[in-house]
Motif scaffolding. Structure first.
Motif, PDB file in Angstrom:
ATOM      1  N   ARG A  24       0.050   1.145  -1.178  1.00  0.00           N
ATOM      2  CA  ARG A  24      -0.891   0.295  -0.434  1.00  0.00           C
ATOM      3  C   ARG A  24      -0.177  -0.650   0.531  1.00  0.00           C
ATOM      4  O   ARG A  24      -0.780  -1.137   1.499  1.00  0.00           O
ATOM      5  CB  ARG A  24      -1.728  -0.499  -1.438  1.00  0.00           C
ATOM      6  N   LEU A  25       1.112  -0.927   0.306  1.00  0.00           N
ATOM      7  CA  LEU A  25       1.866  -1.772   1.233  1.00  0.00           C
ATOM      8  C   LEU A  25       1.839  -1.209   2.645  1.00  0.00           C
ATOM      9  O   LEU A  25       1.975  -1.954   3.624  1.00  0.00           O
ATOM     10  CB  LEU A  25       3.317  -1.913   0.769  1.00  0.00           C
ATOM     11  N   ALA A  26       1.673   0.101   2.758  1.00  0.00           N
ATOM     12  CA  ALA A  26       1.685   0.765   4.062  1.00  0.00           C
ATOM     13  C   ALA A  26       0.334   0.743   4.755  1.00  0.00           C
ATOM     14  O   ALA A  26       0.217   1.247   5.877  1.00  0.00           O
ATOM     15  CB  ALA A  26       2.158   2.207   3.902  1.00  0.00           C
ATOM     16  N   GLU A  81       9.980   0.515   4.493  1.00  0.00           N
ATOM     17  CA  GLU A  81       9.978   1.788   5.225  1.00  0.00           C
ATOM     18  C   GLU A  81      11.401   2.303   5.445  1.00  0.00           C
ATOM     19  O   GLU A  81      11.636   3.516   5.459  1.00  0.00           O
ATOM     20  CB  GLU A  81       9.270   1.609   6.564  1.00  0.00           C
ATOM     21  N   GLN A  82      12.346   1.384   5.603  1.00  0.00           N
ATOM     22  CA  GLN A  82      13.743   1.787   5.782  1.00  0.00           C
ATOM     23  C   GLN A  82      14.344   2.338   4.500  1.00  0.00           C
ATOM     24  O   GLN A  82      15.254   3.172   4.547  1.00  0.00           O
ATOM     25  CB  GLN A  82      14.582   0.600   6.255  1.00  0.00           C
ATOM     26  N   ASN A  83      13.813   1.907   3.358  1.00  0.00           N
ATOM     27  CA  ASN A  83      14.503   2.180   2.100  1.00  0.00           C
ATOM     28  C   ASN A  83      13.712   2.993   1.085  1.00  0.00           C
ATOM     29  O   ASN A  83      14.272   3.371   0.053  1.00  0.00           O
ATOM     30  CB  ASN A  83      14.919   0.850   1.459  1.00  0.00           C
ATOM     31  N   ILE A  84      12.443   3.268   1.331  1.00  0.00           N
ATOM     32  CA  ILE A  84      11.664   4.157   0.464  1.00  0.00           C
ATOM     33  C   ILE A  84      11.343   5.413   1.248  1.00  0.00           C
ATOM     34  O   ILE A  84      10.712   5.343   2.306  1.00  0.00           O
ATOM     35  CB  ILE A  84      10.381   3.473  -0.048  1.00  0.00           C
ATOM     36  N   LEU A  85      11.776   6.521   0.765  1.00  0.00           N
ATOM     37  CA  LEU A  85      11.687   7.778   1.503  1.00  0.00           C
ATOM     38  C   LEU A  85      10.230   8.124   1.824  1.00  0.00           C
ATOM     39  O   LEU A  85       9.385   8.192   0.929  1.00  0.00           O
ATOM     40  CB  LEU A  85      12.320   8.903   0.676  1.00  0.00           C
ATOM     41  N   GLY A  86       9.954   8.308   3.105  1.00  0.00           N
ATOM     42  CA  GLY A  86       8.648   8.781   3.537  1.00  0.00           C
ATOM     43  C   GLY A  86       7.563   7.729   3.608  1.00  0.00           C
ATOM     44  O   GLY A  86       6.420   8.052   3.969  1.00  0.00           O
ATOM     45  N   LEU A  87       7.876   6.452   3.296  1.00  0.00           N
ATOM     46  CA  LEU A  87       6.823   5.445   3.306  1.00  0.00           C
ATOM     47  C   LEU A  87       6.309   5.193   4.724  1.00  0.00           C
ATOM     48  O   LEU A  87       5.109   4.957   4.916  1.00  0.00           O
ATOM     49  CB  LEU A  87       7.325   4.137   2.688  1.00  0.00           C
ATOM     50  N   GLY A 111      -4.336   8.180  -2.582  1.00  0.00           N
ATOM     51  CA  GLY A 111      -3.785   9.358  -3.241  1.00  0.00           C
ATOM     52  C   GLY A 111      -3.978  10.642  -2.462  1.00  0.00           C
ATOM     53  O   GLY A 111      -3.524  11.703  -2.894  1.00  0.00           O
ATOM     54  N   ALA A 112      -4.648  10.549  -1.308  1.00  0.00           N
ATOM     55  CA  ALA A 112      -4.970  11.767  -0.556  1.00  0.00           C
ATOM     56  C   ALA A 112      -3.824  12.244   0.327  1.00  0.00           C
ATOM     57  O   ALA A 112      -3.889  13.350   0.875  1.00  0.00           O
ATOM     58  CB  ALA A 112      -6.210  11.531   0.300  1.00  0.00           C
ATOM     59  N   TYR A 113      -2.790  11.437   0.464  1.00  0.00           N
ATOM     60  CA  TYR A 113      -1.685  11.779   1.363  1.00  0.00           C
ATOM     61  C   TYR A 113      -0.378  11.750   0.580  1.00  0.00           C
ATOM     62  O   TYR A 113      -0.175  10.896  -0.284  1.00  0.00           O
ATOM     63  CB  TYR A 113      -1.630  10.793   2.540  1.00  0.00           C
ATOM     64  N   ALA A 114       0.494  12.659   0.919  1.00  0.00           N
ATOM     65  CA  ALA A 114       1.754  12.793   0.186  1.00  0.00           C
ATOM     66  C   ALA A 114       2.695  11.639   0.526  1.00  0.00           C
ATOM     67  O   ALA A 114       2.789  11.214   1.676  1.00  0.00           O
ATOM     68  CB  ALA A 114       2.417  14.115   0.514  1.00  0.00           C
ATOM     69  N   CYS A 115       3.365  11.131  -0.500  1.00  0.00           N
ATOM     70  CA  CYS A 115       4.415  10.123  -0.304  1.00  0.00           C
ATOM     71  C   CYS A 115       5.512  10.427  -1.308  1.00  0.00           C
ATOM     72  O   CYS A 115       5.424  10.022  -2.475  1.00  0.00           O
ATOM     73  CB  CYS A 115       3.871   8.714  -0.482  1.00  0.00           C
ATOM     74  N   VAL A 116       6.525  11.137  -0.861  1.00  0.00           N
ATOM     75  CA  VAL A 116       7.573  11.582  -1.767  1.00  0.00           C
ATOM     76  C   VAL A 116       8.352  10.413  -2.349  1.00  0.00           C
ATOM     77  O   VAL A 116       8.949  10.518  -3.424  1.00  0.00           O
ATOM     78  CB  VAL A 116       8.531  12.556  -1.030  1.00  0.00           C
ATOM     79  N   GLY A 117       8.307   9.250  -1.674  1.00  0.00           N
ATOM     80  CA  GLY A 117       9.107   8.106  -2.110  1.00  0.00           C
ATOM     81  C   GLY A 117       8.569   7.362  -3.302  1.00  0.00           C
ATOM     82  O   GLY A 117       9.317   6.634  -3.960  1.00  0.00           O
ATOM     83  N   VAL A 118       7.270   7.532  -3.617  1.00  0.00           N
ATOM     84  CA  VAL A 118       6.668   6.841  -4.757  1.00  0.00           C
ATOM     85  C   VAL A 118       5.688   7.792  -5.420  1.00  0.00           C
ATOM     86  O   VAL A 118       4.709   8.209  -4.801  1.00  0.00           O
ATOM     87  CB  VAL A 118       5.913   5.557  -4.333  1.00  0.00           C
ATOM     88  N   VAL A 166      11.947   6.750  -4.754  1.00  0.00           N
ATOM     89  CA  VAL A 166      12.982   7.615  -4.179  1.00  0.00           C
ATOM     90  C   VAL A 166      13.482   6.997  -2.879  1.00  0.00           C
ATOM     91  O   VAL A 166      12.692   6.690  -1.978  1.00  0.00           O
ATOM     92  CB  VAL A 166      12.431   9.031  -3.924  1.00  0.00           C
ATOM     93  N   LEU A 167      14.789   6.815  -2.774  1.00  0.00           N
ATOM     94  CA  LEU A 167      15.411   6.203  -1.606  1.00  0.00           C
ATOM     95  C   LEU A 167      16.255   7.228  -0.872  1.00  0.00           C
ATOM     96  O   LEU A 167      16.914   8.070  -1.500  1.00  0.00           O
ATOM     97  CB  LEU A 167      16.296   5.030  -2.021  1.00  0.00           C
TER      98      LEU A 167
END
Length: 737
Positions: A168-170, A183-189, A231-238, A249-250
């Motif tokens: 939700r931060l995004a 965004e710099q440190n969580i993959l795909g955020l 939850g409808a969109y992929a986020c590999v980082g969390v 995931v970083l």
């Protein structure tokens, strides 16, 4: 002729009321029924801007949110240096390397798996009742706040609540202040945020088309917000691993992510809360998520009236958490032994193993004016207080060595003085892109070095901070790894080491003038014969800052340099910073976490404002410093890391992009009845550890606020004298009747 009788009765009742009030000492701001109860009293300076954890960042929100919401980790209450320990997490995880496929590429990722303790439950709340998430107008009759709901429920904390909160931060509507770093440190955020923004704009477009030419998007979304399915969109980082574990995931090593997971941005959000507060029928009543946090912490909010007070009470569902202990250290560890003895002497070790929280209720009064706050503290109506410059002499005296001692008056009241270094650095930044004060040639360095020597920070601390600070020899403050005491931590450009006194001594003004002449500005005049003038931009508005501005100008005048003081408001100053339209700038930094990376990045080249960065206000860029920073930033705290930090400090001291100012020291005053109160510079969820000796507080309040009979007798005498004509008139009226 009944008027004299009425006047007499009114005067009599006024006298009786006044006498009763003064006799009872009725100046307490709290109900009589609260006296003797296990309640702590504090104050807020202003209404919190946000209580939504995605948007709240420091200020008045943190003292509230940290008691209600729980991130996975916290700082250990007793250990120093500051140490991460589990909160809702079962343990502090170690990073693991893992190959991850992302956007068709293979990424060597760093993965943290956070396992949540089972059995943690949320506070009782109406959002967990399904019917309350589908309210009709009939259901909402009489509902004016979230506290009006009679039916509440709870459920267990699960990993999906953390995943929802981090994703939700995004959400582009929230403008999360730490999103760029995440965004710099969580993959795909970042890409996940782009997907949310695209979905948001698509729905807005649909609504505009359906609403016609008079559609008001802002007004519509106030009461009919767009619900994004996180939850409808992929986020590999969390992602959730199972019901009690999730992964972050970083794309690269970043051990500081664990520090971020102590802040409210990483506290869980139940989906039921978002659904509940998004109902139009509640939004029209201004019952919103941003004012009603839902958490698993030791306290819950039971009153929110920012014009008067905010009240927290025990969370009836809080788990079995215990007061921590501090093991007795070995004899060959003097630092650990000193800490242990300090904590023992302050009574901080007495409650080890006792259940938390120890206080039933917390009342935060809205109290903006300093003098009333100070007086209430002295009367015993606040349990703790800071010290202003106006009251410093009343509370504290300084020894000839500069040590702070509690004044006799405070000591007689049983008040304690506790100090802690604020993990802050104040500085004046040169614009390194400026042709006069910036640059990296030897002459340009010597100009800045000369000014650093001439600027008497010790005098500044004495005059304006009442001695509450230490001169900064580099960016890193005390109690953070990389800060060194003694000769090893000294800035040799500005100071020399006095072997006899074993202290650093500021270099002489003659040395500063010599450097100034070598820079081409002998006696403050340049090669063209014109006096050197430096523009100083600041937001020090108001008469209170005039002495400080004069002080700063005086430091430059020692070298014959003229200071062009340009004071403006914060918004205009911010514009100048972004435009690079300044030569000298007053600034400061309070760290988000106690790691040297969070200070040294203030001088990291890619973070320069001129490069689109957000921390490096000096626009400083030294390739060697940057190379060392990139090596140091993701290292563990080892001797090798310390050696790199030493080299970085020396480079910054030589280049002098700042006038190194001070690290402030915070002074706290605590009443004797307020226990487990040794300060922690980074930890805010400390309310659960505090305790109150209510009997001692009640006794002291009665003693300090006992009735003063002399004013009562004087008032009664004056009223009696003033009432003589009324009495005579009443008697005459009786005779005539």
């Amino acid at each position: 002729m009944a008027r004299p009788k009425t006047t007499w009765r009114a005067a009599g009742w006024a006298a009786v009321s006044l006498a009763a009030c003064l006799a009872a000492g009725c100046n307490s701001p709290y109900p009589d029924s609260d006296e003797g109860r296990n309640i702590t009293y504090s104050f807020l300076l202003e209404e919190p801007n946000h209580l939504d954890p995605a948007q709240a960042y420091g200020g008045q929100a943190y003292p509230l949110l940290y008691q209600i919401l729980e991130p996975p980790f916290q700082y250990h209450f007793l250990k120093r240096p500051y140490t991460i320990s589990p909160l809702t997490a079962a343990e502090v995880p170690r990073p693991e390397k893992r190959t991850v496929t992302w956007q068709g590429k293979t990424v060597e990722a760093t993965v943290y798996t956070i396992r949540i303790k089972p059995g943690i439950r949320y506070q009782n709340h109406p959002c967990f009742v399904a019917a309350n998430r589908r309210l009709s107008h009939q259901d909402a009759r009489g509902i004016r706040s979230v506290y009006d709901f009679t039916e509440t429920a709870t459920r267990e904390l699960v990993a999906a609540d953390y995943v929802l909160a981090i994703r939700r931060l995004a959400d582009p509507r929230l403008a999360c202040p730490v999103l760029p770093t995440m965004e710099q440190n969580i993959l795909g955020l970042g890409e996940y945020g782009d997907a949310l923004e695209a979905a948001l704009e698509a729905e807005r477009k649909r609504r505009r088309q359906a609403g016609g030419p008079f559609y008001n998007e802002e007004q519509d979304e106030k009461v009919n917000p767009i619900r994004l399915d996180y939850g409808a969109y992929a986020c590999v980082g969390v992602r959730a691993v199972d019901s009690h574990a999730f992964e972050v995931v970083l794309p690269h090593p970043y051990p500081q992510i664990l520090y971020w997971m102590i802040l409210p941005f990483f506290t869980p959000i139940p989906a039921e809360a978002l659904e509940f507060f998004d109902q139009r029928i509640l939004l029209e009543r201004s019952i919103i998520f941003d004012r009603n946090p839902v958490g698993t912490g030791p306290y819950k909010m039971v009153e929110y009236d920012p014009t008067n007070q905010i009240v927290l009470a025990r969370n009836e569902n809080f788990r079995d958490e215990r007061y921590p202990g501090l093991p007795r250290p070995p004899a060959d560890d003097p630092k650990a032994r000193a800490l242990y003895e300090t904590m023992r002497d302050e009574g901080m070790l007495e409650d080890a193993g006792k259940p938390l929280p120890m206080i039933d209720r917390a009342v935060y009064r809205m109290d903006k004016e300093w003098i009333p706050r100070w007086n209430k503290f002295l009367q015993g109506y606040y349990d703790v207080s800071l010290i202003s410059s106006d009251t410093f002499d009343q509370a504290v005296s300084l020894t000839s060595q500069g040590d702070a001692l509690l004044s006799d008056e405070m000591a007689r009241r049983g008040i304690r003085l506790l100090t802690t270094p604020a993990l802050t650095v104040y500085y004046l930044a040169f614009n390194m892109n400026d042709a006069t004060v910036g640059g990296y040639s030897e002459k340009q360095r010597k100009l800045r070095q000369a000014i650093n020597i001439a600027f008497d920070v010790e005098e500044e601390i004495t005059i304006f901070e009442n001695g509450r600070g230490t001169p900064a020899h580099g960016p890193i403050p005390p109690e953070v790894f990389g800060h060194e005491q003694g000769e090893a931590g000294m800035n040799p450009v500005v100071y020399r080491w006095d072997e006899k006194r074993n202290v650093p001594v500021r270099r002489s003004l003659d040395e500063a003038k010599r450097l100034l002449a070598e820079a081409g500005y002998a006696d403050g005049f340049g090669p063209d014969g014109q006096p050197l003038t430096i523009r100083f931009d600041n937001a020090w508005l108001g008469t209170v800052y005039r002495p400080r501005l004069r002080f700063v100008a005086k430091q430059f005048a020692k070298l014959g340099i003229r200071l062009d003081i340009r004071t403006t408001d914060n918004n205009r100053l911010w514009e100048k910073v972004l435009d690079g339209n300044y030569q000298l700038l007053a600034w400061g930094w309070l760290a988000d976490y106690p790691d040297p990376e969070n200070y040294l990045f203030l001088l990291y080249g890619p973070n320069a404002r001129s490069q689109g960065g957000s921390e490096n206000n000096a626009n400083y860029a030294n390739p060697e410093f940057d190379r060392l920073f990139e090596t140091m930033r993701n290292m563990e705290n080892t001797p090798r890391r310390l050696a790199i930090i030493r080299r970085m400090n020396r480079i910054a001291q030589e280049d002098a992009p700042w006038i190194f100012g001070l690290h402030p020291v915070t002074y706290w005053l605590m009443h004797k009845w307020y226990g487990n109160s040794y300060p922690h510079a980074m930890m805010t969820n400390t309310l659960k550890y505090r305790k109150i000796d209510t009997s001692a507080r009640t006794e002291r309040r009665r003693q300090w606020n006992s009735p003063r009979w002399t004013p009562v007798l004087v008032v009664l005498a004056l009223l009696a004298i003033a009432g003589i004509p009324a009495i005579r008139a009443a008697l005459r009226h009786a005779r005539e009747a």
